[in-house]
Design a protein around this motif. Structure first.
Motif, short mmCIF file in Angstrom:
data_model
loop_
_atom_site.label_atom_id
_atom_site.label_comp_id
_atom_site.label_asym_id
_atom_site.label_seq_id
_atom_site.Cartn_x
_atom_site.Cartn_y
_atom_site.Cartn_z
N ASN A 198 0.84 -1.19 0.00
CA ASN A 198 0.00 0.00 0.00
C ASN A 198 0.88 1.25 0.00
OD1 ASN A 198 -1.80 2.13 0.67
ND2 ASN A 198 -3.20 0.66 1.62
N THR A 199 1.07 1.84 -1.17
CA THR A 199 2.01 2.97 -1.29
C THR A 199 1.52 4.20 -0.53
OG1 THR A 199 0.92 3.56 -3.38
CG2 THR A 199 2.91 2.22 -3.52
N GLU A 200 0.20 4.42 -0.51
CA GLU A 200 -0.32 5.60 0.20
C GLU A 200 -0.01 5.52 1.69
OE1 GLU A 200 -4.45 6.21 -0.53
OE2 GLU A 200 -4.21 6.34 -2.71
N LEU A 201 -0.22 4.34 2.26
CA LEU A 201 0.07 4.18 3.69
C LEU A 201 1.57 4.29 3.96
CD1 LEU A 201 -2.34 1.32 4.81
CD2 LEU A 201 -2.41 3.70 5.50
N TRP A 202 2.36 3.75 3.06
CA TRP A 202 3.82 3.86 3.22
C TRP A 202 4.23 5.34 3.26
CZ3 TRP A 202 7.72 1.26 4.88
CH2 TRP A 202 7.76 -0.13 4.79
N GLU A 203 3.71 6.09 2.31
CA GLU A 203 4.10 7.51 2.26
C GLU A 203 3.59 8.25 3.49
OE1 GLU A 203 2.68 8.70 -1.58
OE2 GLU A 203 4.10 7.38 -2.63
N PHE A 204 2.39 7.90 3.94
CA PHE A 204 1.85 8.53 5.16
C PHE A 204 2.75 8.25 6.36
CE2 PHE A 204 -0.78 8.19 9.00
CZ PHE A 204 -1.32 9.48 9.03
N GLU A 205 3.19 6.98 6.50
CA GLU A 205 4.05 6.62 7.63
C GLU A 205 5.41 7.31 7.53
OE1 GLU A 205 3.47 4.94 10.39
OE2 GLU A 205 1.39 4.63 9.82
N VAL A 206 5.94 7.43 6.31
CA VAL A 206 7.24 8.11 6.16
C VAL A 206 7.14 9.55 6.64
CG1 VAL A 206 8.95 8.92 4.50
CG2 VAL A 206 8.04 6.61 4.30
N TYR A 207 6.07 10.23 6.25
CA TYR A 207 5.90 11.63 6.70
C TYR A 207 5.73 11.70 8.23
CZ TYR A 207 5.69 13.56 2.01
OH TYR A 207 6.01 13.96 0.74
N LYS A 208 5.06 10.67 8.77
CA LYS A 208 4.88 10.64 10.23
C LYS A 208 6.26 10.49 10.91
CE LYS A 208 1.65 7.87 11.82
NZ LYS A 208 1.06 6.61 12.31
N PHE A 209 7.10 9.62 10.37
CA PHE A 209 8.44 9.45 10.93
C PHE A 209 9.27 10.71 10.75
CE2 PHE A 209 7.34 5.08 11.38
CZ PHE A 209 8.29 4.49 12.18
N LYS A 210 9.03 11.42 9.65
CA LYS A 210 9.77 12.68 9.43
C LYS A 210 9.39 13.70 10.50
CE LYS A 210 10.32 16.46 6.10
NZ LYS A 210 11.76 16.61 6.34
N GLU A 211 8.09 13.75 10.83
CA GLU A 211 7.63 14.73 11.83
C GLU A 211 8.30 14.51 13.18
OE1 GLU A 211 3.41 14.58 12.04
OE2 GLU A 211 3.13 15.14 9.93
N ILE A 212 8.57 13.26 13.53
CA ILE A 212 9.20 13.00 14.83
C ILE A 212 10.71 12.86 14.71
CG2 ILE A 212 7.15 11.91 15.82
CD1 ILE A 212 8.35 9.20 15.20
N GLY A 213 11.25 13.20 13.52
CA GLY A 213 12.70 13.18 13.35
C GLY A 213 13.31 11.79 13.33
N GLN A 214 12.59 10.81 12.80
CA GLN A 214 13.07 9.43 12.80
C GLN A 214 13.07 8.81 11.40
OE1 GLN A 214 14.45 7.67 15.19
NE2 GLN A 214 14.25 9.32 16.69
N LEU A 215 13.39 9.65 10.40
CA LEU A 215 13.45 9.13 9.03
C LEU A 215 14.51 8.04 8.90
CD1 LEU A 215 13.03 12.10 6.54
CD2 LEU A 215 11.64 10.05 6.71
#
Length: 795
Positions: free
Chosen positions: A419-436
């Motif tokens: 699920n690419t949409e969910l993947w991208e959503f999770e990546v942005y979530k990790f970016k927000e908390i500084g855990q890319l």
């Protein structure tokens, strides 16, 4: 208290905070039941698989669906309804009330029976098969247990089944057996033989039977469960053997299980091979220290022969529990669906077995997401309420909240799938908390592939803080995941701040390689002296790009460079390489030496040059080169060797040019090595050389010793011994002479051995010839004598 009770939630069980999962779930029966109990109070209820029948204190009987909605209402009496009984079909109902009225009627027919007694009737039970014409029977219980049967002209005929032991307070009819309880105990009647087959006495006679009534429940047609006070008995009805009957009933009852409970029993129901027990609880108030009513408990127990094992125990928050007595609670159950109804005057609670959705709910509540996910995957076809993806996302969020970023990122692979949409959503979530960085290792690289922006975002994050991590990602990720030009520019910008950073330079070279700018990549690799430079050249056929970089390659790794150049002579010629290395003779020698090792003839035009190179950089390999080369100019080689005073090489060249005597003289004078001289004389096998060697050695005792030890098999030792001057001291002479004699003796022995072999061989051959000549020969008329030429056999 009343208003507070009405606002309580529908979660009726006080679930323990322990890790043990409850077996049942609870909900309040609402809708019509709520309306009824706001103005009235429940006194009894009977459960059928299709509907419920509820009796109230104001003499009403309500038929309800399983959601609690009212479907029918009957005004039976102005006082409390004591009991409602239904047959198995659910088409006939019996009702009795506190004012002595008994009614039996058809719910869907005009069939009806009324009777009024002069005392309260506590119990009524219609025959389970009342719908059939020959089973029109029911019993009532007050001071007597009466059986009513419909006979001639549809008249009802009563008969006394039992009396004289106090009020009948409970009757349960199953098949051909009727069980009832009075003040003394429990009796069972066999309706076929009309005989009483047992009497189970009451254990605790101190308890008032009207306050702590007996609970009866048929598990099946032959198993009765009795609960009274705090005692439970499970009885089994069995057939008596014919030999034991005499005047006894043909059936008897055996108590299979018997145990006591901690609390007073208000109701019983079977659950597979376990029991559900509704218990009335009293406790001491902490404030007033007065005994008061506590919340009732619903326990599941496993009966054992003399005790029981508690499986689960829940305290139920029913409305008005503070005012209820043991007799106010009832437990009814629906056999087909494992539904248990807890009836109290102001509340009806339904207990259900928990399904997989409930199990997952409990796991999620306890934050056991891993187990919840596993349970959902195993039961994905049966669960209705939950979705695996939702549980997985909740699990990821939980791990992120706990700070377990790496585990959360790892779980994304399994949970998010393709699920690419969910993947991208999770990546942005990790970016927000500084855990890319945490999620970078687990990002999908193919099937699916995310937007290039996602990968570029992660690469920029690493480029800002972790060059090594950035380099690792560039190596691991295929080059088509991101826009190469953007990343190259970002690396170039960072190199402006730190131009000598090897990690960045190496990564830039790899990026150039992905972008097919191999020339630039090669320059960086050569500058860094990186091991992958040769692989890069081979992989992308960059031989045209290294024509002017041969010296750099040789400086980096001469062995690999030479192997690569020799393997690709068709792309870079020998002449080109030699020309490029003209100013670096030591590298030129390495290349030409390897070329000569591979093929003695390919570089023949450079053999003259190689003599000087070997003499300068690789003396040990000069003599093998001179021996193996057929294109080497001997005069030039001799000149170089004599200039550098290379004796061994000069000796070899002199002997090769035919000047053996000069070579021998050089060995004797320069090297003074008799063994080498003897070896040289043996190689040449020339008598004159041996003569020269003897003449040179005759006045040198050590040389004479060496000759005596070694020439015995090539020259007659007597020639040497005759020439030794009288009185000369020769070291180890005795040993030398002994060795000469031993060698001579050995030669004699060898000759004798050979002679014996020859004689034996000649004799063997002679005998063979003789045997052959003695053999008979086939002769016919055509054979002619070899002597007289006449036919051997005359005609």
């Amino acid at each position: 208290q009343e208003s507070r009770s009405n606002e309580e939630s529908t979660d009726e069980s006080e679930e323990d905070e322990s890790e043990e999962e409850p077996k049942l779930k609870y909900e309040r029966l609402s809708n019509g039941v709520t309306e009824i109990l706001q103005k009235d109070a429940a006194s009894c209820m009977t459960v059928h698989e299709k509907f419920l029948a509820l009796g109230t204190h104001y003499g009403k009987v309500y038929l309800l669906d399983v959601q609690g909605n009212i479907t029918q209402k009957f005004d039976v009496s102005p006082v409390k309804i004591n009991q409602i009984s239904l047959d198995e079909s659910g088409e006939h109902m019996g009702v009795c009330s506190e004012d002595g009225k008994v009614q039996v009627f058809g719910l869907y027919s005009a069939e009806e029976f009324h009777e009024t007694f002069d005392c309260p009737i506590k119990i009524v039970a219609v025959h389970p098969h009342f719908v059939r014409s020959h089973f029109k029977q029911f019993v009532t219980g007050g001071k007597k247990l009466l059986l009513y049967e419909r006979g001639w002209m549809n008249r009802w005929k009563p008969s006394v089944l039992h009396e004289g032991e106090g009020n009948i307070r409970n009757v349960k009819w199953r098949g051909h057996l009727i069980a009832w309880a009075n003040n003394m105990g429990v009796k069972i009647l066999d309706m076929i033989s009309k005989q009483r087959i047992t009497n189970v006495p009451r254990d605790d006679i101190s308890l008032r039977p009207d306050m702590y009534p007996c609970s009866l429940c048929w598990k099946d047609n032959l198993t009765l469960i009795i609960g009274w006070g705090n005692s439970v008995k499970i009885c089994s009805v069995k057939e008596r053997h014919a030999s034991e009957m005499r005047d006894l009933p043909n059936r008897y009852v055996e108590i299979v299980f018997q145990f006591d409970t901690e609390f007073y029993i208000s109701g019983l129901a079977p659950l597979c091979d376990q029991l559900v027990i509704l218990s009335y609880v009293k406790e001491i108030s902490e404030k007033t220290e007065v005994e008061c009513c506590a919340r009732p408990r619903l326990d599941i127990v496993q009966p054992l022969p003399e005790s029981c094992e508690e499986i689960s125990s829940d305290a139920l928050t029913v409305r008005g529990f503070q005012e209820n007595e043991c007799r106010d609670y009832h437990l009814e159950y629906s056999e087909g669906e494992s539904l248990f109804y807890i009836i109290s005057p102001r509340d009806v609670v339904v207990a259900k077995e928990r399904d997989q959705d409930d199990h997952i709910d409990w796991l999620l509540e306890k934050k056991k997401y891993e187990e919840a996910l596993m349970a959902a995957e195993i039961s994905q076809k049966t669960i209705k309420k939950h979705k695996i993806l939702d549980i997985g996302l909740a699990y990821i969020n939980h791990l992120v909240e706990k700070g377990e970023y790496d585990l959360a990122a790892r779980k994304c692979q399994k949970i998010l799938g393709k699920n690419t949409e969910l993947w991208e959503f999770e990546v942005y979530k990790f970016k927000e908390i500084g855990q890319l960085k945490a999620i970078s290792r687990y990002l999908p690289r193919r099937d699916p592939v995310l937007k290039p922006l996602i990968y570029e975002m992660v690469l920029h994050e690493f480029l800002e803080s972790d060059y090594e991590g950035f380099a690792t990602l560039i190596k691991e990720w295929p080059g088509d995941l991101y826009n190469n030009t953007i990343i190259v520019q970002a690396v170039v910008d960072h190199l402006k701040k730190d131009p000598q950073n090897r990690t960045l330079l190496q990564t830039l070279a790899e990026l150039y390689t992905y972008d097919q700018r191999y020339g630039k990549a090669l320059e960086i690799y050569l500058t860094l002296r990186h091991k992958d430079v040769f692989q890069l050249i081979h992989k992308h056929n960059l031989f045209s790009s290294i024509r002017d970089k041969i010296v750099l390659l040789m400086d980096f790794d001469s062995e690999k460079a030479v192997d690569m150049l020799l393997d690709n002579e068709d792309k870079i010629s020998i002449d080109r390489v030699v020309e490029e290395l003209e100013n670096r003779p030591e590298l030129q020698h390495v290349y030409l030496h390897k070329l000569f090792k591979r093929d003695h003839h390919k570089g023949q035009r450079y053999h003259e040059k190689q003599i000087s190179l070997y003499a300068e950089y690789d003396r040990p390999n000069l003599l093998p080169f001179l021996r193996d080369s057929t294109h080497c100019p001997l005069e030039k080689a001799l000149e170089i060797c004599q200039q550098r005073n290379f004796v061994e090489e000069t000796v070899y060249l002199l002997s090769r040019m035919g000047n053996s005597r000069s070579a021998l003289k050089m060995i004797m004078e320069e090297l003074q090595d008799v063994d080498k001289a003897i070896e040289f004389a043996k190689e040449q096998d020339d008598g004159e050389l041996w003569e020269d060697l003897i003449l040179y050695s005759i006045d040198k005792p050590p040389f004479i010793t060496g000759l005596l030890n070694n020439i015995g098999t090539h020259v007659d030792p007597i020639l040497l011994i005759h020439r030794i001057k009288e009185g000369m001291e020769i070291p180890n002479l005795r040993d030398s002479l002994v060795k000469i004699l031993q060698d001579y003796n050995l030669q004699i022995l060898l000759r004798e051995g050979c002679k014996k072999i020859l004689v034996a061989d000649s004799l063997s051959l002679l005998k063979k010839m003789h045997r052959t000549q003695m053999k008979g020969v086939l002769v016919d008329e055509e054979n002619i004598c070899e002597s007289c030429l006449s036919p051997i056999l005359p005609s």
